[in-house]
Design a protein around this motif. Structure first.
Motif: not given
Length: 125
Positions: A16, A20, A83, A81, A18
């Motif tokens: 994973s 921004s 994700r 964001y 994330r």
């Protein structure tokens, strides 16, 4: 208007990240924000978008990322964001965020007026 994308990197398949997208010069909550990606030699692909807060923060996802990616915004931080879970090697690309002058813009790149620099995501198999 300036957008600063960050959070990319190298990750193994199944991992994973994330991303921004921090905005200055405007209020991200008031406009549609989109995430796009580009692989060298391929066309830019719309990944996800979110409408303004006043429009209900409606979200859309490309079929290729549905149920794996989640777009969200933090109006207090002027940041949107992305994700990304269960990453696959085919998610490898440079990811860009963009803001529209409209509250609702949809997934097409033509609907966006300001673009940030990209952040590179590499997913190893």
């Amino acid at each position: 208007v300036q957008l600063q994308a960050s959070g990319g990197g190298l990750v193994q398949a199944g991992g994973s990240l994330r991303l921004s997208c921090a905005g200055t010069g405007f209020t991200p909550g008031s406009y549609a924000i989109g995430w796009f990606r580009r692989v060298p030699g391929k066309e830019r692909e719309g990944v996800s978008c979110i409408s303004s807060s006043r429009s209900g923060s409606m979200t859309l996802y490309a079929d290729s990322v549905k149920d794996r990616f989640t777009i969200s915004r933090d109006n207090d931080k002027n940041t949107v964001y992305l994700r990304m879970n269960s990453l696959k090697p085919e998610d490898t690309a440079v990811y860009y965020c963009a803001v529209s002058r409209q509250a609702v813009a949809g997934p097409g790149a033509d609907g966006y007026n300001y673009w940030g620099q990209g952040t590179e995501v590499t997913v190893s198999s």
